[in-house]
Scaffold this motif. Structure first.
Motif, short mmCIF file in Angstrom:
data_model
loop_
_atom_site.label_atom_id
_atom_site.label_comp_id
_atom_site.label_asym_id
_atom_site.label_seq_id
_atom_site.Cartn_x
_atom_site.Cartn_y
_atom_site.Cartn_z
N ASP A 91 25.87 18.82 1.73
CA ASP A 91 25.00 17.59 2.21
C ASP A 91 24.32 17.83 3.38
O ASP A 91 23.37 16.95 3.76
CB ASP A 91 25.88 16.31 2.25
CG ASP A 91 26.97 16.51 3.17
OD1 ASP A 91 27.21 17.47 3.95
OD2 ASP A 91 28.00 15.67 3.31
N TRP A 92 24.61 18.68 4.21
CA TRP A 92 24.08 19.00 5.47
C TRP A 92 22.75 19.91 5.44
O TRP A 92 22.05 20.14 6.19
CB TRP A 92 24.77 19.62 6.57
CG TRP A 92 25.45 20.96 5.92
CD1 TRP A 92 26.58 21.10 5.37
CD2 TRP A 92 24.80 22.43 5.79
NE1 TRP A 92 26.87 22.58 4.88
CE2 TRP A 92 25.60 23.09 5.04
CE3 TRP A 92 23.63 22.77 6.53
CZ2 TRP A 92 25.33 24.43 5.04
CZ3 TRP A 92 23.37 24.18 6.13
CH2 TRP A 92 24.16 24.95 5.26
N ARG A 99 30.49 24.40 4.90
CA ARG A 99 29.98 25.11 5.73
C ARG A 99 30.32 26.49 5.32
O ARG A 99 30.64 27.48 5.91
CB ARG A 99 30.17 24.88 7.05
CG ARG A 99 30.08 23.41 7.67
CD ARG A 99 29.02 23.61 8.31
NE ARG A 99 28.52 22.26 9.02
CZ ARG A 99 27.32 21.93 9.17
NH1 ARG A 99 26.37 22.60 9.14
NH2 ARG A 99 27.07 20.68 9.41
#
Length: 148
Positions: free
Chosen positions: A56-57, A90
């Motif tokens: 989502d980042w 991440r």
């Protein structure tokens, strides 16, 4: 007293390590199970499965998702494919499926793996082909999808 403290601290660290390993194992079991379910559904529908690795980042992941929601790509996808999205966090989540599918995220996300209804991998974007999706046009994405 200092020796007892070191032993206690070592035991605590060991306990936390085992707990986190257990959590990672359960998490990988869940994603692999979901993948198997999606593959079975694609087989039943006689559609190719597209596994989309992203986060989502990631602006490129959001851009590709936006293109997938536009009318023409959306229609093409819904008629011919089943989409299975995988959150890589991440680059620390769901890596078991990434490894199972040949490490498609090695050159960035979003990364796609297209699998035939038989379970055979048709293609993978290991080269980072969509890692700049925010600069891609709908036509470029459609060109890729139509080749499948």
């Amino acid at each position: 007293m200092e020796r007892k403290f070191r032993i206690l601290l070592s035991l605590l660290i060991l306990g936390f390590s085992l707990t986190s390993l257990s959590h990672c194992s359960r998490q990988s079991d869940i994603i692999l199970s979901q993948y198997q379910e999606s593959l079975a559904e694609a087989r039943n529908l006689n559609r190719k499965l597209i596994v989309v690795f992203g986060a989502d980042w990631c602006p490129d992941c959001r851009a590709l998702d936006g293109i997938f929601q536009e009318p023409e790509p959306k229609a093409l996808l819904s008629q011919n494919f089943l989409i299975f999205k995988v959150d890589v966090g991440r680059f620390d989540k769901n890596l078991s499926l990434n490894d199972t599918l040949g490490n498609p995220i090695q050159n960035g996300i979003p990364a796609l793996v297209v699998i035939e209804p038989t379970g055979k991998i048709l293609t993978s974007t290991k080269g980072g082909e969509f890692s700049n999706a925010s600069k891609m046009t709908k036509e470029q994405v459609l060109e890729y999808l139509y080749r499948l």
